[in-house]
Motif scaffolding. Sequence first.
Motif, PDB file in Angstrom:
ATOM      1  N   UNK A 240      70.540  64.931  16.935  1.00 37.05           N
ATOM      2  CA  UNK A 240      71.657  64.307  17.023  1.00 37.05           C
ATOM      3  C   UNK A 240      71.590  62.892  17.781  1.00 37.05           C
ATOM      4  N   UNK A 241      72.342  61.869  17.164  1.00 35.68           N
ATOM      5  CA  UNK A 241      72.671  60.607  17.644  1.00 35.68           C
ATOM      6  C   UNK A 241      71.044  59.879  17.599  1.00 35.68           C
ATOM      7  N   UNK A 242      70.067  60.060  17.179  1.00 34.03           N
ATOM      8  CA  UNK A 242      68.840  59.696  17.119  1.00 34.03           C
ATOM      9  C   UNK A 242      68.691  58.634  16.136  1.00 34.03           C
ATOM     10  N   UNK A 243      67.891  57.437  16.260  1.00 44.72           N
ATOM     11  CA  UNK A 243      67.704  56.477  15.196  1.00 44.72           C
ATOM     12  C   UNK A 243      66.109  56.565  14.957  1.00 44.72           C
ATOM     13  N   UNK A 244      65.590  55.580  14.239  1.00 42.71           N
ATOM     14  CA  UNK A 244      64.438  55.861  13.866  1.00 42.71           C
ATOM     15  C   UNK A 244      63.159  55.876  14.721  1.00 42.71           C
ATOM     16  N   UNK A 245      63.334  55.163  15.872  1.00 40.94           N
ATOM     17  CA  UNK A 245      62.138  55.292  16.877  1.00 40.94           C
ATOM     18  C   UNK A 245      62.301  56.364  17.969  1.00 40.94           C
ATOM     19  N   UNK A 246      62.934  57.558  17.408  1.00 41.86           N
ATOM     20  CA  UNK A 246      63.330  58.669  18.295  1.00 41.86           C
ATOM     21  C   UNK A 246      62.049  59.123  19.243  1.00 41.86           C
ATOM     22  N   UNK A 247      60.617  59.099  18.909  1.00 43.24           N
ATOM     23  CA  UNK A 247      59.726  59.427  19.734  1.00 43.24           C
ATOM     24  C   UNK A 247      59.466  58.371  20.960  1.00 43.24           C
ATOM     25  N   UNK A 248      59.972  57.335  20.716  1.00 42.97           N
ATOM     26  CA  UNK A 248      59.832  56.071  22.059  1.00 42.97           C
ATOM     27  C   UNK A 248      61.127  56.301  22.753  1.00 42.97           C
ATOM     28  N   UNK A 249      62.348  56.130  22.061  1.00 45.41           N
ATOM     29  CA  UNK A 249      63.598  56.154  22.614  1.00 45.41           C
ATOM     30  C   UNK A 249      64.115  57.562  23.477  1.00 45.41           C
ATOM     31  N   UNK A 250      63.674  58.632  22.786  1.00 42.36           N
ATOM     32  CA  UNK A 250      64.060  60.031  23.385  1.00 42.36           C
ATOM     33  C   UNK A 250      62.844  60.865  23.567  1.00 42.36           C
ATOM     34  N   UNK A 251      61.923  60.557  24.279  1.00 40.63           N
ATOM     35  CA  UNK A 251      60.512  61.322  23.899  1.00 40.63           C
ATOM     36  C   UNK A 251      60.797  62.814  24.587  1.00 40.63           C
ATOM     37  N   UNK A 252      61.523  63.089  25.598  1.00 41.72           N
ATOM     38  CA  UNK A 252      61.740  64.349  25.989  1.00 41.72           C
ATOM     39  C   UNK A 252      62.668  65.287  24.996  1.00 41.72           C
ATOM     40  N   UNK A 253      63.380  64.880  24.349  1.00 45.96           N
ATOM     41  CA  UNK A 253      64.087  65.688  23.256  1.00 45.96           C
ATOM     42  C   UNK A 253      63.214  65.825  22.068  1.00 45.96           C
ATOM     43  N   UNK A 254      62.436  64.703  21.697  1.00 41.15           N
ATOM     44  CA  UNK A 254      61.490  64.955  20.619  1.00 41.15           C
ATOM     45  C   UNK A 254      60.249  65.946  20.986  1.00 41.15           C
ATOM     46  N   UNK A 255      59.809  65.726  22.266  1.00 43.44           N
ATOM     47  CA  UNK A 255      58.752  66.680  22.931  1.00 43.44           C
ATOM     48  C   UNK A 255      59.169  68.086  22.922  1.00 43.44           C
ATOM     49  N   UNK A 256      60.321  68.275  23.033  1.00 41.22           N
ATOM     50  CA  UNK A 256      60.834  69.691  23.207  1.00 41.22           C
ATOM     51  C   UNK A 256      60.936  69.983  21.742  1.00 41.22           C
ATOM     52  N   UNK A 257      61.360  69.446  20.798  1.00 38.94           N
ATOM     53  CA  UNK A 257      61.306  69.963  19.413  1.00 38.94           C
ATOM     54  C   UNK A 257      59.702  70.172  18.922  1.00 38.94           C
ATOM     55  N   UNK A 258      59.016  69.312  19.231  1.00 40.03           N
ATOM     56  CA  UNK A 258      57.472  69.400  18.886  1.00 40.03           C
ATOM     57  C   UNK A 258      56.808  70.590  19.451  1.00 40.03           C
ATOM     58  N   UNK A 259      57.352  70.749  20.674  1.00 40.95           N
ATOM     59  CA  UNK A 259      56.660  72.186  21.662  1.00 40.95           C
ATOM     60  C   UNK A 259      57.021  73.433  21.080  1.00 40.95           C
ATOM     61  N   UNK A 260      58.434  73.383  20.779  1.00 42.82           N
ATOM     62  CA  UNK A 260      58.902  74.557  20.077  1.00 42.82           C
ATOM     63  C   UNK A 260      58.355  75.067  18.805  1.00 42.82           C
ATOM     64  N   UNK A 261      58.038  73.852  17.900  1.00 38.31           N
ATOM     65  CA  UNK A 261      57.705  74.047  16.612  1.00 38.31           C
ATOM     66  C   UNK A 261      56.115  74.415  16.595  1.00 38.31           C
ATOM     67  N   UNK A 262      55.361  73.859  17.678  1.00 42.67           N
ATOM     68  CA  UNK A 262      53.847  74.006  17.760  1.00 42.67           C
ATOM     69  C   UNK A 262      53.636  75.499  18.039  1.00 42.67           C
ATOM     70  N   UNK A 263      54.552  75.939  19.082  1.00 38.18           N
ATOM     71  CA  UNK A 263      54.401  77.547  19.624  1.00 38.18           C
ATOM     72  C   UNK A 263      54.565  78.351  18.439  1.00 38.18           C
ATOM     73  N   UNK A 264      55.793  78.000  17.817  1.00 34.35           N
ATOM     74  CA  UNK A 264      56.161  78.987  16.664  1.00 34.35           C
ATOM     75  C   UNK A 264      54.793  78.932  15.707  1.00 34.35           C
ATOM     76  N   UNK A 265      54.280  77.895  15.201  1.00 35.52           N
ATOM     77  CA  UNK A 265      53.131  77.633  14.407  1.00 35.52           C
ATOM     78  C   UNK A 265      51.997  78.462  14.849  1.00 35.52           C
ATOM     79  N   UNK A 266      51.701  78.312  16.144  1.00 34.95           N
ATOM     80  CA  UNK A 266      50.470  79.058  16.773  1.00 34.95           C
ATOM     81  C   UNK A 266      50.996  80.491  16.621  1.00 34.95           C
ATOM     82  N   UNK A 267      51.907  81.167  16.908  1.00 34.67           N
ATOM     83  CA  UNK A 267      52.346  82.418  16.890  1.00 34.67           C
ATOM     84  C   UNK A 267      52.513  82.967  15.427  1.00 34.67           C
ATOM     85  N   UNK A 268      52.703  82.368  14.426  1.00 28.98           N
ATOM     86  CA  UNK A 268      52.499  82.580  12.973  1.00 28.98           C
ATOM     87  C   UNK A 268      51.229  82.807  12.795  1.00 28.98           C
ATOM     88  N   UNK A 269      50.427  81.687  12.935  1.00 25.96           N
ATOM     89  CA  UNK A 269      49.132  81.794  12.600  1.00 25.96           C
ATOM     90  C   UNK A 269      48.125  83.056  13.362  1.00 25.96           C
TER      91      UNK A 269
END
Length: 277
Positions: A240-269
């Motif tokens: 929500x409310x993010x523009x194109x450079x969200x990894x730079x503008x909102x790193x904590x929000x993006x990192x939370x999304x990435x970490x959740x997915x990477x954990x899911x992907x690892x458990x699935x594998x």
Amino acid sequence: MIRLTAELTPAGTSYLATGQGQPVVLIHGVGLNKEMWGGQIVGLSSDYQVIAYDMLGHGASPRPASGTDLLGYADQLLELLDHLNLPQAAVIGFSMGGLVARAFALHYPERLQSLVVLNSVFNRSEEQRAGVIARTAQAAEHGPDANAEAALSRWFSREYQAANPAQIAALRQTLANNDPQGYLTTYELFATQDMYRAEDLGTISAPTLIATGELDPGSTPQMAEQLARRIPGAKVAVLPEQRHMMPVESPRLVNQTLLQFLQFAHSRQNHIKGIVA
């Protein structure tokens, strides 16, 4: 503060690597370089081995040969993984890097642990396509920073630009310092390859996340949803409310999304490996 020294592969790709654990490779967007990932390097490296590299024609990596296609950019990533003796990696591509990540997933599926496509393009409308082709022509005539002001306005919120003038000025300088031919070769692919092997996307079997910002005008939520529908089991995240450079503008929000997915992907594998065993 993490301070890293860039290293080179035998082919000349410049990269940074830190942390331990499963490898996660970060691919930047057109006109940028590996330095854009500072927030992700800090946020992910306590759990993963994080590798960021300069795409062909960018940063300290070599210029692509004339006529290099997306496979050539995927081959650059393959050479990096071979150099680091990594049989597989999670690959996270931003914008143009998302096109490279998609090409890598299609050409080298056995080397892909999981796939994340951030703020990237798919199935542009005729109007969107005409706009990016016009920007390509401007870059060809006037150089890499021809569209800098318009790009920065698309990339960042006005509040972030006002609060971080030094960073915005540094990004403007990064765009201006790009090798003109390397930039143009890459931008032409970015402008024309949003449907690269679209008919084969259904063959991607690695866990996949397609994410973008709610307010990203060039890599829209609709694009993310259309792309995800082509890839079996792909997840979609619209921040929500993010523009194109969200990894730079909102790193904590993006990192939370990435970490959740990477954990899911690892458990699935691990679950799949248990079934196979």
